[in-house]
Design an enzyme around this catalytic site. Structure first.
Site, PDB file in Angstrom:
ATOM      1  CD  GLU A   1      -2.498   1.788   0.367  1.00  0.00           C
ATOM      2  OE1 GLU A   1      -3.306   1.032  -0.184  1.00  0.00           O
ATOM      3  OE2 GLU A   1      -2.314   2.975  -0.006  1.00  0.00           O
TER       4      GLU A   1
ATOM      5  N   GLY B   1     -10.230   3.695  -0.361  1.00  0.00           N
ATOM      6  CA  GLY B   1     -11.385   4.589  -0.353  1.00  0.00           C
ATOM      7  C   GLY B   1     -12.264   4.451   0.881  1.00  0.00           C
TER       8      GLY B   1
ATOM      9  CG  ASN C   1     -16.254   5.235   1.379  1.00  0.00           C
ATOM     10  OD1 ASN C   1     -16.778   5.143   2.474  1.00  0.00           O
ATOM     11  ND2 ASN C   1     -15.790   4.189   0.708  1.00  0.00           N
TER      12      ASN C   1
ATOM     13  CD  GLU D   1     -23.899  10.931  -1.484  1.00  0.00           C
ATOM     14  OE1 GLU D   1     -23.391  10.168  -2.342  1.00  0.00           O
ATOM     15  OE2 GLU D   1     -23.210  11.543  -0.670  1.00  0.00           O
TER      16      GLU D   1
ATOM     17  CG  HIS E   1     -18.818   7.066  -7.437  1.00  0.00           C
ATOM     18  ND1 HIS E   1     -20.186   7.233  -7.498  1.00  0.00           N
ATOM     19  CD2 HIS E   1     -18.494   7.167  -6.132  1.00  0.00           C
ATOM     20  CE1 HIS E   1     -20.668   7.446  -6.272  1.00  0.00           C
ATOM     21  NE2 HIS E   1     -19.653   7.421  -5.421  1.00  0.00           N
TER      22      HIS E   1
ATOM     23  CG  ASN F   1     -23.396   5.831  -3.647  1.00  0.00           C
ATOM     24  OD1 ASN F   1     -24.578   5.710  -3.948  1.00  0.00           O
ATOM     25  ND2 ASN F   1     -22.901   6.948  -3.212  1.00  0.00           N
TER      26      ASN F   1
END
Ligand code: FDA
Length: 502
Positions: free
Chosen positions: A35, A110, A114, A356, A441, A479
């Site tokens: 990562e 994410g 998010n 949303e 997204h 989403n």
């Protein structure tokens, strides 16, 4: 031959990567997760792991000296963004020529930044987007599995109706209903029981303290607390942070060698090393995984990759907009950061929209109703490799977002007409009413069944897999993280059953 070796390597630690790591670990495969961001588990000098949205510091953004929040201004003033020290913060804004892509950086990808909205797409649209995937199996097995593993829950309707923290949602619902539009409750991975205790003054506030895009200190079931914790629990998975994969080449006898740069918190490369593996899983996200494969193909280390790598990218039709309410329709100074309602007009035959109802927690009454609209935009972008910067360039023009703006405008014109309200002009810069230049997204780039086979195996090479949002062809109508997770579960089941592992 590389100095370091792991039977399986997973690049990235977002949704697709976390699923791959857990299922490999459970199958007894020793797995290394790489990562590029840091592990977010240590409190800073203020006792908190993440900084708040209202008072961002170096922890907020990925190597920036000023924050670059999606909402640039308020009353045309640049009051939202703040100067910060450069540091590997948790939110990145990757700027291409005419499109910015927001992504999470750190263990959990994410999931750290998010809004936690955990939405399963309507089945007919799923089948339209991914016709070759068995929908009965997805809706019967893998979507429920993903929701359970992610810790999806729903708000208590009675509490929702009474709490000041969701007044903003109820106002938007009323205005949608006045226009004859349907709203739906949206599940979330934020623990709503915890949120109710926050409201009651029994727990430290997080969603009720404006925390979201720069991380949540409490309440959020991010991947480090779900899939990745379980992966580490198998005893077969290790995670190396601040480690960015750059190059991939095949090993003559099978398997791959990765070139990996380890950086310090100043962004300096402190070590470049090679790591060998038998199986390589790309979970670096739509833009991360696509760039890795595109670079490998164009630099000739993996020349046999499909010409479909880099194609079929979309932004899930994202557009943001804000409406100005009448003085009597207050949205409340107190707003929870986790959305719980959406306007569902996806069945609209000409302009399908799922919007949303987004919070705008500024800590004072501002009469703004904010929305992130997901639209059905047929336009797709593509990536090309830029040798000068050794990176991928996104070919996407602002005009390609016109279908999204048109759809969102048709819905919100209707809401405005029914309520005699207008748009806000001061939020996105340049007197714009629709923010059409960024996305939360990113999807596609290595599309399932085109750049890969029907299970994410890269065409042209064995033991090389794509496991994240890069597989989804640009749009999913809601989403996306539940879909990304469920698809990764499906693909891993097949891969672990059929492919020889390290
Ligand atoms: P993801 O982007 O999660 O993970 C990729 C990881 O790989 C990152 O940690 C990155 O640092 C790492 N990486 C990249 N390149 C690398 C390299 N070369 N080497 C090593 N590591 C590398 N979705 C949703 O369903 N509901 C919601 O409410 C929201 N809300 C939302 C708000 C905001 C502000 C954002 C930015 C995004 C959302 N999303 C969302 C979108 C959702 O978070 C997104 O779709 C998923 O995180 C994508 O999952 P992936 O597995 O594809 O990659």
């Amino acid at each position: 031959t590389a100095a370091d070796y792991a039977p399986a390597v997973v690049i990235g630690s977002g949704y697709g990567a976390a699923v791959a790591a857990l299922r490999l670990g459970e199958a007894g495969v020793r797995t290394l997760v790489l990562e590029m961001g840091r592990l977010w588990d240590t409190p800073g000098p203020d006792g908190k792991i993440f900084c708040s949205t209202g008072a961002p510091d170096q922890r907020s953004m990925w190597f920036r000296t000023r924050t670059e929040a999606p909402l640039a201004t308020f009353l045309w003033l640049d009051v939202v963004n703040k100067d910060i020290n450069s540091y590997p913060g948790v939110l990145d804004r990757v700027r291409y020529a005419e499109m910015s892509v927001f992504v999470g950086r750190g263990v959990g990808g994410g999931s750290l930044v998010n809004g936690g909205m955990a939405v399963t797409p309507p089945r007919p649209y799923f089948s339209e987007v991914l016709p070759q995937v068995d929908a009965a199996e997805m809706y019967g097995t893998y979507f429920p599995l993903a929701r359970r593993m992610l810790g999806v829950n729903t708000v208590d309707p009675a509490w929702f109706e009474s709490t000041e923290w969701y007044r903003f949602s109820r106002i938007s619902r009323k205005h949608a209903q006045n226009a004859g539009l349907k709203t739906v409750f949206v599940p979330n991975v934020y623990d709503f029981g915890y949120m109710q205790r926050e409201a009651a003054g029994q727990a430290t506030r997080s969603a009720l303290a404006g925390e979201v895009i720069y991380g949540n200190n409490h309440g959020k079931r991010s991947l480090d607390k779900t899939y990745l914790a379980a992966a580490l629990g198998t005893g077969n998975v290790t995670i190396e942070t601040m480690s960015r994969a750059r190059g991939i080449r095949p090993e003559p006898g099978g398997g791959y060698v990765l070139t990996v740069e380890r950086t310090d918190t100043a962004g300096r490369v402190v070590e470049t090393k090679e790591i060998g593996c038998k199986q390589l899983f790309l979970g670096a996200g739509s833009i991360g995984s696509t760039e890795l494969l595109l670079r490998a193909r164009e630099k000739g280390t993996l020349p046999g990759l499909s010409t479909e790598v880099g194609k079929g990218w979309g932004h899930n039709g994202n557009v943001m907009t804000g409406r100005a309410n009448h003085i009597w329709d207050t949205v409340g100074a107190n707003q929870a950061t986790m959305p719980t309602l959406g306007i569902d007009d996806w069945a609209n035959p000409t302009n399908p929209v799922f919007a949303e109802i987004a919070p705008l927690p500024m800590g004072f009454e501002h009469w703004i109703s904010l929305y992130l609209a997901i639209t059905k935009n047929p336009e797709r972008g593509s990536f090309s490799y830029d040798a000068a910067t050794d990176s991928a360039r996104l070919n996407w023009t602002r005009s390609q977002n016109q279908p999204s703006v048109k759809a969102a405008k048709s819905l919100f014109d209707r809401v405005n007409r029914a309520n005699v309200t207008i748009y806000r002009y001061d939020l996105f810069g340049g007197n714009k009413t629709f923010a059409d230049d960024f996305t939360y997204h990113p999807l596609g780039g290595c599309v399932l069944g085109r750049a890969t086979d029907n299970y994410g195996r890269a065409k042209g090479y064995s033991g090389l897999y794509v496991t994240d949002g890069a597989l989804v062809p640009g749009s999913i109508g809601v989403n996306p993280f539940v879909t990304i997770t469920a698809l990764a579960e499906r693909n891993m089941t097949r891969i672990l059953a059929e492919d020889p592992s390290g």
